[in-house]
Design a protein around this motif. Sequence first.
Motif, PDB file in Angstrom:
ATOM      1  N   CYS A  55      -9.499  14.121  -3.375  1.00 13.63           N
ATOM      2  CA  CYS A  55     -10.488  15.182  -2.871  1.00 13.63           C
ATOM      3  C   CYS A  55     -11.601  14.932  -3.803  1.00 13.63           C
ATOM      4  O   CYS A  55     -11.672  14.807  -5.066  1.00 13.63           O
ATOM      5  N   PRO A  56     -12.908  14.798  -3.088  1.00 17.19           N
ATOM      6  CA  PRO A  56     -13.988  14.499  -3.612  1.00 17.19           C
ATOM      7  C   PRO A  56     -14.690  15.687  -4.530  1.00 17.19           C
ATOM      8  O   PRO A  56     -15.412  15.603  -5.386  1.00 17.19           O
ATOM      9  N   ASN A  57     -13.877  16.956  -4.352  1.00 13.36           N
ATOM     10  CA  ASN A  57     -14.560  18.059  -5.019  1.00 13.36           C
ATOM     11  C   ASN A  57     -13.716  18.419  -6.296  1.00 13.36           C
ATOM     12  O   ASN A  57     -14.357  18.451  -7.403  1.00 13.36           O
ATOM     13  N   CYS A  58     -12.260  18.136  -6.196  1.00 16.00           N
ATOM     14  CA  CYS A  58     -11.555  18.222  -7.581  1.00 16.00           C
ATOM     15  C   CYS A  58     -10.826  17.233  -8.063  1.00 16.00           C
ATOM     16  O   CYS A  58     -10.308  17.097  -9.250  1.00 16.00           O
ATOM     17  N   GLY A  59     -10.742  16.003  -7.261  1.00 16.58           N
ATOM     18  CA  GLY A  59     -10.017  14.842  -7.418  1.00 16.58           C
ATOM     19  C   GLY A  59      -8.547  14.724  -7.309  1.00 16.58           C
ATOM     20  O   GLY A  59      -7.920  13.923  -7.610  1.00 16.58           O
ATOM     21  N   GLN A  60      -7.910  15.812  -6.835  1.00 18.12           N
ATOM     22  CA  GLN A  60      -6.654  15.846  -6.799  1.00 18.12           C
ATOM     23  C   GLN A  60      -6.126  14.854  -5.614  1.00 18.12           C
ATOM     24  O   GLN A  60      -6.951  14.799  -4.525  1.00 18.12           O
ATOM     25  N   GLU A  61      -5.064  14.155  -5.643  1.00 17.98           N
ATOM     26  CA  GLU A  61      -4.512  13.150  -4.665  1.00 17.98           C
ATOM     27  C   GLU A  61      -4.186  13.886  -3.227  1.00 17.98           C
ATOM     28  O   GLU A  61      -3.662  15.101  -3.305  1.00 17.98           O
ATOM     29  N   ASN A  62      -4.442  13.251  -2.162  1.00 17.55           N
ATOM     30  CA  ASN A  62      -4.335  13.727  -0.762  1.00 17.55           C
ATOM     31  C   ASN A  62      -2.861  13.168  -0.419  1.00 17.55           C
ATOM     32  O   ASN A  62      -3.029  12.348   0.193  1.00 17.55           O
ATOM     33  N   HIS A  63      -2.124  13.879  -0.853  1.00 17.76           N
ATOM     34  CA  HIS A  63      -0.530  13.460  -0.756  1.00 17.76           C
ATOM     35  C   HIS A  63       0.386  14.684  -0.728  1.00 17.76           C
ATOM     36  O   HIS A  63       0.468  15.290  -1.779  1.00 17.76           O
ATOM     37  N   ASP A  64       0.917  14.944   0.427  1.00 18.17           N
ATOM     38  CA  ASP A  64       1.990  15.943   0.188  1.00 18.17           C
ATOM     39  C   ASP A  64       3.227  15.736  -0.343  1.00 18.17           C
ATOM     40  O   ASP A  64       3.861  14.648   0.262  1.00 18.17           O
ATOM     41  N   LEU A  65       3.715  16.266  -1.277  1.00 15.58           N
ATOM     42  CA  LEU A  65       4.774  16.039  -1.987  1.00 15.58           C
ATOM     43  C   LEU A  65       6.263  16.930  -1.699  1.00 15.58           C
ATOM     44  O   LEU A  65       7.070  17.044  -2.122  1.00 15.58           O
ATOM     45  N   ASN A  66       5.788  17.805  -0.792  1.00 23.57           N
ATOM     46  CA  ASN A  66       6.919  18.737  -0.111  1.00 23.57           C
ATOM     47  C   ASN A  66       7.504  18.037   0.715  1.00 23.57           C
ATOM     48  O   ASN A  66       7.748  18.184   1.852  1.00 23.57           O
ATOM     49  N   VAL A  67       8.615  16.956   0.432  1.00 24.76           N
ATOM     50  CA  VAL A  67       9.209  16.093   1.096  1.00 24.76           C
ATOM     51  C   VAL A  67      10.785  16.183   0.264  1.00 24.76           C
ATOM     52  O   VAL A  67      11.140  16.748  -0.813  1.00 24.76           O
ATOM     53  N   PRO A  68      11.705  15.582   1.126  1.00 29.97           N
ATOM     54  CA  PRO A  68      13.202  15.573   0.559  1.00 29.97           C
ATOM     55  C   PRO A  68      13.203  14.734  -0.565  1.00 29.97           C
ATOM     56  O   PRO A  68      12.341  13.700  -1.094  1.00 29.97           O
ATOM     57  N   VAL A  69      14.210  14.849  -1.305  1.00 31.83           N
ATOM     58  CA  VAL A  69      14.181  14.122  -2.744  1.00 31.83           C
ATOM     59  C   VAL A  69      14.454  12.498  -2.781  1.00 31.83           C
ATOM     60  O   VAL A  69      13.915  11.895  -3.343  1.00 31.83           O
ATOM     61  N   ALA A  81       0.813  -1.206   0.021  1.00 31.96           N
ATOM     62  CA  ALA A  81       0.192  -0.215  -0.120  1.00 31.96           C
ATOM     63  C   ALA A  81       0.890   1.270   0.045  1.00 31.96           C
ATOM     64  O   ALA A  81       2.030   1.236   0.692  1.00 31.96           O
ATOM     65  N   LYS A  82       0.579   2.395  -0.743  1.00 33.14           N
ATOM     66  CA  LYS A  82       1.216   3.638  -0.846  1.00 33.14           C
ATOM     67  C   LYS A  82       1.178   4.298   0.416  1.00 33.14           C
ATOM     68  O   LYS A  82       0.130   4.221   0.910  1.00 33.14           O
ATOM     69  N   LYS A  83       2.187   4.693   0.990  1.00 32.90           N
ATOM     70  CA  LYS A  83       2.196   5.450   2.122  1.00 32.90           C
ATOM     71  C   LYS A  83       1.958   6.913   1.893  1.00 32.90           C
ATOM     72  O   LYS A  83       2.907   7.872   1.403  1.00 32.90           O
ATOM     73  N   ARG A  84       0.748   7.319   2.311  1.00 32.69           N
ATOM     74  CA  ARG A  84       0.338   8.839   1.987  1.00 32.69           C
ATOM     75  C   ARG A  84       0.883   9.676   3.328  1.00 32.69           C
ATOM     76  O   ARG A  84       0.512   9.489   4.375  1.00 32.69           O
ATOM     77  N   ARG A  85       1.356  10.915   2.796  1.00 32.29           N
ATOM     78  CA  ARG A  85       1.413  12.047   4.066  1.00 32.29           C
ATOM     79  C   ARG A  85      -0.041  13.023   3.749  1.00 32.29           C
ATOM     80  O   ARG A  85       0.183  13.920   3.058  1.00 32.29           O
ATOM     81  N   LYS A  86      -1.064  12.664   4.403  1.00 27.49           N
ATOM     82  CA  LYS A  86      -2.197  13.172   4.277  1.00 27.49           C
ATOM     83  C   LYS A  86      -2.226  14.900   4.764  1.00 27.49           C
ATOM     84  O   LYS A  86      -1.713  15.063   5.605  1.00 27.49           O
ATOM     85  N   GLN A 103      -6.422  19.996   4.321  1.00 23.05           N
ATOM     86  CA  GLN A 103      -7.353  20.650   3.494  1.00 23.05           C
ATOM     87  C   GLN A 103      -6.598  20.394   1.944  1.00 23.05           C
ATOM     88  O   GLN A 103      -5.535  20.641   1.680  1.00 23.05           O
ATOM     89  N   CYS A 104      -7.507  20.392   1.086  1.00 24.67           N
ATOM     90  CA  CYS A 104      -7.057  20.440  -0.552  1.00 24.67           C
ATOM     91  C   CYS A 104      -6.284  21.717  -0.948  1.00 24.67           C
ATOM     92  O   CYS A 104      -6.940  22.680  -0.805  1.00 24.67           O
ATOM     93  N   PRO A 105      -5.066  21.515  -0.949  1.00 31.51           N
ATOM     94  CA  PRO A 105      -4.402  22.850  -1.537  1.00 31.51           C
ATOM     95  C   PRO A 105      -4.746  23.315  -3.016  1.00 31.51           C
ATOM     96  O   PRO A 105      -4.560  24.450  -3.564  1.00 31.51           O
ATOM     97  N   ASN A 106      -5.579  22.694  -3.906  1.00 25.89           N
ATOM     98  CA  ASN A 106      -5.778  23.001  -5.018  1.00 25.89           C
ATOM     99  C   ASN A 106      -7.353  23.577  -5.044  1.00 25.89           C
ATOM    100  O   ASN A 106      -7.418  24.939  -5.682  1.00 25.89           O
TER     101      ASN A 106
END
Length: 312
Positions: free
Chosen positions: A25-39, A2-7, A10-13
């Motif tokens: 996101c039920p409203n716009c469909g964007q994935e609830n996953h924070d990508l602001n992480v180290p490389v 299973a994919k480890k999500r950093r939820k 609030q939807c940033p989009n």
Amino acid sequence: MAKKRRKLTQCPNCGYTFDDTNNYCPNCGQENHDLNVPVKHLIAEFLEGTLHFDTKVWKTLKYLILKPGLLSEKFNIGQRASYVPPFRLYVFVSLIFFFVLALTTKSTVQLQSTKGDKPVAALPGMTINANLADSLALAADSAKLEKLEEVAAAAEEMKALKTNIIQDERATLVAEKFSKFISNSEGSKQKLLKNISFMMFLLMPFFAWLLNLFYRKQGRNYVEHLMFSIHLHTFYFILLIISMLAGHYLPVPDLSGVVIGIMILYLFLALHRVYKQSYVRTLLRLIPIGFTYLITLAFFLVSTVFMSVLLS
């Protein structure tokens, strides 16, 4: 795995407030996953998303390398979820292969300069307007007939000369393109690698068709042969990666003979496992299959180099 999500909360989009169960996101469909992480986390996620980089990939590689034909056999009987999909594995391994190839190979061809001007056409193109049929009909005496025969002979000579000039011009053009291709060694190498990768992509379905031809009496679907071809070429890429790295970084002798021997043995064992024939019958199939494959591979390689030069 299973994919480890950093939820996020609030939807940033679109600003929608997430529940704990919202992966998208039920409203716009964007994935609830924070990508602001180290490389390093992004690289790990890329490998996970591309290959499911866990015990699945190690198990797949172990069977691919040590048990020829087993992955194809398991795919054919429907045991697929526990292994990396064949095409996805091939794409990943082929990317590594061409990266290593570009890293370890250097242009060893040097153009020998010669003195003198470039060859040019000795004569311009020309056409001869002579209606020999009408002339012969009007020639009543032997003197005129002999003259017309001389003109006809001269016309044939000029036609042959014109043909030779055209061929020389084409040869000169090809030589100039080859010279240009060699002089731009880095750009030419990149173009050649790109064309070879496309050639290998075309070679796999051809080899599958070849297997379908030799094993048509078994009534197998073409997809089964295609999966066998993909697994085979993936192993070949892995073998070539190892040999290139060893030859480049280690003081080892030429490994070409060993690599070819391993390729033939691997193909023999894989055919025996997947197509369930005796060793003798498998060998009798291997000989024409291998010969046809080598002829086709040589033709594809020569064609690829030729097209790369012409399009440079």
